[in-house]
Write an enzyme that holds these catalytic residues in place. Structure first.
Site, PDB file in Angstrom:
ATOM      1  N   HIS A 260       0.815  -1.210   0.000  1.00 12.18           N
ATOM      2  CA  HIS A 260       0.000   0.000   0.000  1.00 12.18           C
ATOM      3  C   HIS A 260       0.846   1.255   0.000  1.00 12.18           C
ATOM      4  O   HIS A 260       0.454   2.285  -0.532  1.00 12.18           O
ATOM      5  CB  HIS A 260      -0.925   0.029   1.221  1.00 12.18           C
ATOM      6  CG  HIS A 260      -1.771   1.266   1.283  1.00 12.18           C
ATOM      7  ND1 HIS A 260      -1.390   2.397   1.974  1.00 12.18           N
ATOM      8  CD2 HIS A 260      -2.946   1.573   0.700  1.00 12.18           C
ATOM      9  CE1 HIS A 260      -2.307   3.334   1.826  1.00 12.18           C
ATOM     10  NE2 HIS A 260      -3.259   2.867   1.065  1.00 12.18           N
ATOM     11  N   CYS A 261       2.047   1.196   0.571  1.00 16.45           N
ATOM     12  CA  CYS A 261       2.786   2.430   0.836  1.00 16.45           C
ATOM     13  C   CYS A 261       3.563   2.965  -0.357  1.00 16.45           C
ATOM     14  O   CYS A 261       3.295   4.057  -0.847  1.00 16.45           O
ATOM     15  CB  CYS A 261       3.729   2.219   2.023  1.00 16.45           C
ATOM     16  SG  CYS A 261       2.873   1.962   3.592  1.00 16.45           S
ATOM     17  N   ILE A 262       4.566   2.219  -0.825  1.00 17.28           N
ATOM     18  CA  ILE A 262       5.515   2.774  -1.790  1.00 17.28           C
ATOM     19  C   ILE A 262       4.873   3.148  -3.120  1.00 17.28           C
ATOM     20  O   ILE A 262       5.104   4.246  -3.633  1.00 17.28           O
ATOM     21  CB  ILE A 262       6.708   1.824  -1.997  1.00 17.28           C
ATOM     22  CG1 ILE A 262       7.397   1.549  -0.670  1.00 17.28           C
ATOM     23  CG2 ILE A 262       7.709   2.421  -2.986  1.00 17.28           C
ATOM     24  CD1 ILE A 262       7.857   2.784   0.063  1.00 17.28           C
ATOM     25  N   ASP A 265       1.434   5.955  -1.654  1.00 17.50           N
ATOM     26  CA  ASP A 265       1.499   7.151  -0.810  1.00 17.50           C
ATOM     27  C   ASP A 265       2.134   8.371  -1.484  1.00 17.50           C
ATOM     28  O   ASP A 265       1.618   9.488  -1.338  1.00 17.50           O
ATOM     29  CB  ASP A 265       2.244   6.844   0.492  1.00 17.50           C
ATOM     30  CG  ASP A 265       1.492   5.847   1.358  1.00 17.50           C
ATOM     31  OD1 ASP A 265       0.377   5.440   0.962  1.00 17.50           O
ATOM     32  OD2 ASP A 265       2.014   5.465   2.421  1.00 17.50           O
TER      33      ASP A 265
END
Length: 415
Positions: A260-262, A265
């Site tokens: 989900h992050c890299i 975001d």
């Protein structure tokens, strides 16, 4: 019954947070709109990598109670929102889950309650989106009638060293008193609390953390392409550079970025800059372009490896090893294995996969690891799970393409 905290969103962020709060002796209510998740947790079954069924059963035995009834939110002194924020079509965050959870809290907000948003989003969401909803639905004012803060989640699935308890927690409040309230709450079960100046600073800190990684991964991914053309072993280059005791941190190339992050975001920040300031965040947009094209690059390299031996990719069997976004977990969110498999299939390859953590995927699965490795025309190590002996598998394979730089044998081709 009253609760110290209600955690809204019982996924990979909310559930470990609930576990740590329970362990510290807090009374915890869990809220989720998914009835299947609530029933599963009530029965002591986990649906996230970092918690086992036994962990969840222990939480329930200690008083953790999942519910779909939003009216029970009113019984909690603190509400923490940990719902997902996927990308929308316009590359900004899809805030429907955040607004839905905020509305549920607002309808049940009591004077003096602390509300904390943990969902990753663009700067200003807490103040411009969450606060108006809470104030309108409750009739209370942030900073006086209730406390409001943002605290970015820092969960790293599969990380055995750092979890919710010992990863420093950043908090930024709508007012200094809100920051104090959030710091006091998290300080009850998290070792280190870091105070940011306000909600926007705390929101941006999360985006900076992941943008830093996104940009540096893109740097080595681009270097991987030209180093291959120049016959330079980039993995050896990184190992050599890593011996410098200051001013350098190693990042490694791969078939793409996932989770989900890299891959997600940094786009929130880029979208926010474009929409509010009217110009691009060029580092992020370039990094996104490079990282997003890595699966296609790996597919081309795979095609070239087959062509070098006089075999067409059309009709060839390509085995993908590891289809999760990181090693040793079952999480497939944004995994580069998915676009890679689609690229190979579009070129005419027959794609199969093996992954000890994934029973069902969008392509056929094989349980016979060594047999499938030996029979495939090309094996691609996409994710190096601990169950794989990459050197051994490379020796068994007709052709072995290592996208993680872990093999040492001459039989392997590395990214």
């Amino acid at each position: 019954m009253s609760y110290d905290v209600v955690i809204l969103g019982l996924g990979y962020v909310g559930l470990p947070l609930a576990q740590q709060a329970i362990r510290a002796g807090l009374s915890v209510l869990g809220f989720d709109v998914d009835e299947t998740v609530v029933k599963s947790l009530t029965d002591g079954r986990s649906h996230v990598d970092d918690l086992s069924d036994a962990d969840v059963a222990a939480m329930v035995a200690a008083g953790f109670r999942p519910t779909c009834d939003e009216t029970e939110i009113a019984a909690a002194r603190t509400a923490v929102i940990c719902v997902p924020t996927p990308l929308s079509e316009g590359d900004g965050p899809d805030l429907r889950a955040v607004t839905g959870a905020s509305a549920a809290v607002g309808r049940n907000l009591r004077p003096g309650m602390l509300v904390v948003l943990e969902s990753t989003t663009y700067p200003g969401t807490t103040d411009d989106v969450v606060r108006p909803l809470l104030e309108e639905l409750s009739g209370l004012t942030a900073g006086t009638g209730f406390r409001l803060a943002f605290s970015p989640e820092r969960i790293d699935p599969g990380n055995a060293e750092y979890g919710a308890h010992n990863t420093p927690k950043v908090v930024g409040g709508f007012t200094p008193a809100c920051t104090d309230a959030a710091a006091e709450f998290y300080g009850r079960f998290i070792e280190t609390v870091v105070r940011a100046r306000g909600t926007r600073e705390a929101e941006t800190a999360k985006l900076l953390e992941n943008t830093y990684r996104h940009v540096n991964i893109a740097l080595v991914n681009e270097m991987a392409r030209f180093c291959h053309e120049l016959d330079i072993d980039l993995w050896d280059v990184i190992n050599a550079a890593s011996t410098k005791p200051f001013g350098f941190q190693a990042f490694y190339p791969g078939p793409g970025v996932g989770g989900h992050c890299i891959p997600i975001d940094p786009n929130y920040l880029s979208h926010n800059v474009r929409s509010k300031l009217g110009y691009p965040f060029r580092f992020v947009e370039l990094a996104q372009e490079i990282n997003a094209t890595m699966p296609a690059y790996v597919a081309r390299r795979a095609q070239n490896l087959l062509n070098a031996d006089g075999q067409a990719v059309r009709g060839a069997t390509v085995l993908l090893l590891g289809v999760t976004y990181k090693a040793n977990i079952a999480d497939q969110r944004e995994s580069p294995a998915t676009p890679l498999a689609r690229q190979l299939a579009a070129l005419g390859a027959t794609v199969v996969y093996h992954d000890p953590h994934v029973r069902n995927w969008s392509f056929p699965r094989t349980d016979d690891l060594e047999g499938a490795v030996a029979s495939a025309d090309l094996v691609i190590l996409v994710q190096n799970h601990r169950e794989y002996d990459a050197d051994h598998l490379a020796r068994l394979a007709k052709r072995f393409f290592d996208t993680r730089g872990v093999t040492t044998v001459r039989e392997a081709h590395r990214l």
